[in-house]
Every structure is written in C-alpha cells, then in structure tokens.
Design a protein around this motif. Structure first.
Motif, PDB file in Angstrom:
ATOM      1  N   LYS A 102       0.817  -1.207   0.000  1.00  0.00           N
ATOM      2  CA  LYS A 102       0.000   0.000   0.000  1.00  0.00           C
ATOM      3  C   LYS A 102       0.854   1.261   0.000  1.00  0.00           C
ATOM      4  O   LYS A 102       0.396   2.324  -0.407  1.00  0.00           O
ATOM      5  N   LYS A 103       2.101   1.144   0.461  1.00  0.00           N
ATOM      6  CA  LYS A 103       3.023   2.284   0.446  1.00  0.00           C
ATOM      7  C   LYS A 103       4.063   2.148  -0.662  1.00  0.00           C
ATOM      8  O   LYS A 103       5.014   2.932  -0.710  1.00  0.00           O
ATOM      9  N   GLY A 104       3.890   1.144  -1.524  1.00  0.00           N
ATOM     10  CA  GLY A 104       4.844   0.951  -2.613  1.00  0.00           C
ATOM     11  C   GLY A 104       6.139   0.295  -2.169  1.00  0.00           C
ATOM     12  O   GLY A 104       7.154   0.386  -2.870  1.00  0.00           O
ATOM     13  N   ILE A 105       6.102  -0.370  -1.005  1.00  0.00           N
ATOM     14  CA  ILE A 105       7.286  -1.056  -0.487  1.00  0.00           C
ATOM     15  C   ILE A 105       7.281  -2.500  -0.987  1.00  0.00           C
ATOM     16  O   ILE A 105       6.281  -3.197  -0.859  1.00  0.00           O
ATOM     17  N   HIS A 106       8.366  -2.927  -1.575  1.00  0.00           N
ATOM     18  CA  HIS A 106       8.475  -4.273  -2.121  1.00  0.00           C
ATOM     19  C   HIS A 106       8.679  -5.282  -0.985  1.00  0.00           C
ATOM     20  O   HIS A 106       9.190  -4.942   0.088  1.00  0.00           O
ATOM     21  N   PHE A 107       8.296  -6.535  -1.257  1.00  0.00           N
ATOM     22  CA  PHE A 107       8.411  -7.577  -0.230  1.00  0.00           C
ATOM     23  C   PHE A 107       8.823  -8.899  -0.861  1.00  0.00           C
ATOM     24  O   PHE A 107       8.330  -9.274  -1.933  1.00  0.00           O
ATOM     25  N   MET A 108       9.726  -9.591  -0.189  1.00  0.00           N
ATOM     26  CA  MET A 108      10.120 -10.933  -0.590  1.00  0.00           C
ATOM     27  C   MET A 108      10.201 -11.818   0.646  1.00  0.00           C
ATOM     28  O   MET A 108      10.591 -11.361   1.726  1.00  0.00           O
ATOM     29  N   ASP A 109       9.796 -13.088   0.509  1.00  0.00           N
ATOM     30  CA  ASP A 109       9.952 -14.045   1.601  1.00  0.00           C
ATOM     31  C   ASP A 109      11.000 -15.068   1.194  1.00  0.00           C
ATOM     32  O   ASP A 109      11.023 -15.529   0.050  1.00  0.00           O
ATOM     33  N   VAL A 110      11.875 -15.402   2.139  1.00  0.00           N
ATOM     34  CA  VAL A 110      12.976 -16.313   1.841  1.00  0.00           C
ATOM     35  C   VAL A 110      13.055 -17.393   2.910  1.00  0.00           C
ATOM     36  O   VAL A 110      13.258 -17.098   4.096  1.00  0.00           O
ATOM     37  N   GLY A 111      12.886 -18.637   2.497  1.00  0.00           N
ATOM     38  CA  GLY A 111      13.143 -19.753   3.393  1.00  0.00           C
ATOM     39  C   GLY A 111      14.643 -19.983   3.449  1.00  0.00           C
ATOM     40  O   GLY A 111      15.297 -20.094   2.401  1.00  0.00           O
TER      41      GLY A 111
END
Length: 294
Positions: A102-111
C-alpha cells in the motif's frame, strides 16, 4: 550493497557475518543490547541506509515478525524492500506484502536453511516474490548461498519461499526420525556391537549418505550411545503447517505426520494418552504394564 539486518541471533548474526565477508555493507539491529548490533533502534537503522533501502528481517515468526513489518511500514518509503528470512507461515506473507504494498514497499519471503553452519558453508535459499525483485537483490542471495551452482531458487510468487521451506522442514523431520529409529533398533539388538560406528560407516558409498549422517557422526564421536542427550525433541511448527497444508491439498503425508507426533510425544504430550491406552488394554485383555516394563 548496503543492507539492514534486523535480528542478530544464531542465524541473523551469522548471515550478517557472511555478507560482510563477501564484501557487502551490513548495518545490524537487534533488541538485545548484548547483541552485535550497530544501532540501537529501527529508526537509526533506517536512517543509516540510502534509498532505495533493503532491510532483511530475521526475527521469530508470529507476533515478532508482525510487529516488525508494521513498524517498517511506517518507516520505509516507496521503492524500498523488506525481505523476511525467518520461519514465517506462508499465509502471513501475503498479508505482509499487502500491508507494505500500500506504500509501494516491495516484499520478498525467503526460506533459509543452513543453521549455525551457514556462515562457512552457505545457506540454501528458497525465495518467494517477483522476478524483478529477485534480480534486484541477487547479489545478496549470491553472497549468502553456498559457492557453486545449487542452493538458490526463486520458488514462485509471494509466499512460495516460506512454503518451500515448510516442506523442506517436513522432509527433514522424516529423515531425522528414520535415522533415530534405525539407531534405536540397532541399539536393542545383540548382533550389533557399535550402532554409532555402523551409521557413521554409511557416510560414504551408501544411498543414505547425507549431511545429517555427518552431523550424527559428530554428535556420536564423544558419546556413541547418545545417552547424555535428553530424549526430547521440540518442533518449530513448520511440520505442523505442512501437514495442515497437505490435508487441504489432498496429499497424504504419513511420514511427516508420524515424525511430528513423535516429537510431541517426546515432550510428554502423549503421557496421558498412553495412560488411557494402558488402562483400556488392562480392562479388555488383562494387559498390565509393570513399572519395569515401561
């Protein structure tokens, strides 16, 4: 790259060390003053990074991760990136991505797999997110993974990294349970002189050779019967999540489920259950378990 690392425990601290050895500039933060942190607050961490900022989160799953993501959402700006490398449940990743998005912040999840050995051996990384974001921070992943071709995969979109790690841990549960059952079977047999030596011999030439066997050999070096180790094995939650996900997908996972139950029983969770079983066997068949038989 210059990157922020939040959470400097056994995993986060070693990952920060490996990144620095590979030439990256890492600013570390942890809530504990006794940690190897460089700054004493999230605000200081964020202000020390230039935009677009990249922040790697390595805190316990659940409320700690939720709180951290919420705080970062208020501190970061459009174009920044949050990477969650903890053991978060994959379903939470979608929620975190939406909050940050919603704020244009990117996200990644890493195992992340590798334990305390990852600093020297490298970490297996299972990434969830977009191809664009993956390539944007690929130098970080390349530094953390083992040297060579394997050890890094873009598993799929948001949530895929932690889903893959969940399955990885479920498989790990089954492998460790099988090794334990084989060891105990040999321990109870009069035919095998040294069960630890037998299992250690499987490290070379056997189809079951593995790093787990290497670790077993290390553990058994000074205590071949492992009698100094407590007969208790905690479970982190990921095998439980895998069993739940498998049920929803219609996949039978008896090995993972059995190894999960074994760990729960080891913590005393099955004591009352076994009392009921013993009582019922005594009632219908006269089967009495004496103290010496337990």
């Amino acid at each position: 790259m210059r990157i922020g690392m939040i959470g400097l425990g056994r995993m986060g601290g070693n990952m920060m060390s490996r990144l620095r050895k590979k030439g990256h500039d890492v600013v570390g933060f942890d809530v504990s003053p006794e940690s190897s942190r460089d700054v004493d607050s999230l605000e200081s961490l964020i202000s020390s990074l230039e935009t677009p900022r990249t922040v790697w989160v390595m805190v316990p799953a659940g409320s700690a991760t939720d709180t951290t993501v919420d705080a970062l959402c208020g501190l970061l700006s459009e174009g920044d990136m949050v990477i969650d490398g903890g053991n978060t449940r994959y379903t939470d990743d979608v929620r975190h991505a939406e909050i940050l998005g919603k704020k244009g912040i990117h996200f990644m999840d890493v195992g992340v797999s590798g334990g305390i050995w990852g600093n020297s051996r490298g970490y297996a990384l299972m990434v969830g997110g977009s191809q664009y974001d993956f390539e944007k921070v690929s130098s970080i992943f390349e530094a953390l993974k083992p040297d060579g071709e394997d050890g890094l995969v873009l598993a799929g979109p948001t949530g895929a990294g932690h889903f893959a790690k969940m399955v990885h841990n479920g498989i790990e549960y089954g492998m460790m349970q099988a090794l334990g059952e084989g060891f105990e079977t040999m321990m109870r047999s009069e035919l095998i002189d040294d069960p630890a030596a037998v299992m250690t011999s499987w490290r070379k030439g056997s189809v079951v050779q593995s790093w787990l066997l290497d670790l077993f050999a290390r553990a058994a070096q000074d205590d071949s019967t492992l009698q100094n180790m407590p007969a208790v094995a905690n479970e982190s939650g990921e095998a439980k999540w895998m069993v739940e996900a498998a049920l929803e997908l219609g996949v039978p996972v008896p090995v993972t489920a059995t190894s999960l139950w074994a760990r729960q029983v080891s913590r005393g969770a099955g004591a009352d259950t076994l009392r009921v079983v013993s009582s019922l066997r005594a009632q219908f068949g006269g089967h009495i378990t004496h103290e010496s038989e337990k």
